[in-house]
Design an enzyme around this catalytic site. Sequence first.
Site, PDB file in Angstrom:
ATOM      1  N   GLY A  48       0.940  -1.284  -0.033  1.00 55.28           N
ATOM      2  CA  GLY A  48      -0.144   0.013   0.101  1.00 55.28           C
ATOM      3  C   GLY A  48       0.768   1.106   0.163  1.00 55.28           C
ATOM      4  N   PRO A  85      -7.614   8.461  14.478  1.00 53.90           N
ATOM      5  CA  PRO A  85      -6.964   9.679  14.962  1.00 53.90           C
ATOM      6  C   PRO A  85      -5.846   9.298  15.947  1.00 53.90           C
ATOM      7  CG  PRO A  85      -9.055  10.180  15.380  1.00 53.90           C
ATOM      8  CD  PRO A  85      -9.110   8.784  14.887  1.00 53.90           C
ATOM      9  N   GLU A 121      11.491  -7.263   1.703  1.00 49.15           N
ATOM     10  CA  GLU A 121      11.137  -8.820   1.548  1.00 49.15           C
ATOM     11  C   GLU A 121       9.650  -9.027   0.922  1.00 49.15           C
ATOM     12  OE1 GLU A 121      11.375 -11.041   4.927  1.00 49.15           O
ATOM     13  OE2 GLU A 121      13.082 -10.321   5.635  1.00 49.15           O
TER      14      GLU A 121
END
Length: 156
Positions: A48, A85, A121
């Site tokens: 991501g 948050p 990795e």
Amino acid sequence: MARVDYFHDPNAPKANSLRPAVSVFVQDDAGRVLMIRRTDNDRYAIPGGQQEVGETLAQAAVREVQEETGVDVEVTELVGLYSNPAHVIAYDDGEVRQEFSICFRARLLGGKLRTSSESKEVHWVSRDQLNELNIHPSIRLRLEHGYENRAMPYFT
């Protein structure tokens, strides 16, 4: 750039930014999940990163998986929206980002596993191997929700 994740830590620095990011839960035919070992914090995570100007969230998810792992995917579902948050990420350039990540499920199309400047990795990991890995609690939550295959996406 190095990073430190703070999760429900009263000593965490205050956030000074909020940026859309994506993460991707991908499984192979054996049910193993695609994991990387990040170069910036040495933890294991699902692929991501940040959405870039000019791309959709789904395009960002596909690009990030390809860049970090060499694997090609197609986004199929939404796993969840993560905007806690109490989870902030401090970077060595002074940015302290509040978590804002959209986690997608994706279908494996092909490609060959490889590392990148962001992943030292890259592995297909079985569910029973996850406890052996250094994984941040926020990523463990995404993994849990990905495996649950919920009818409705998770959100905070």
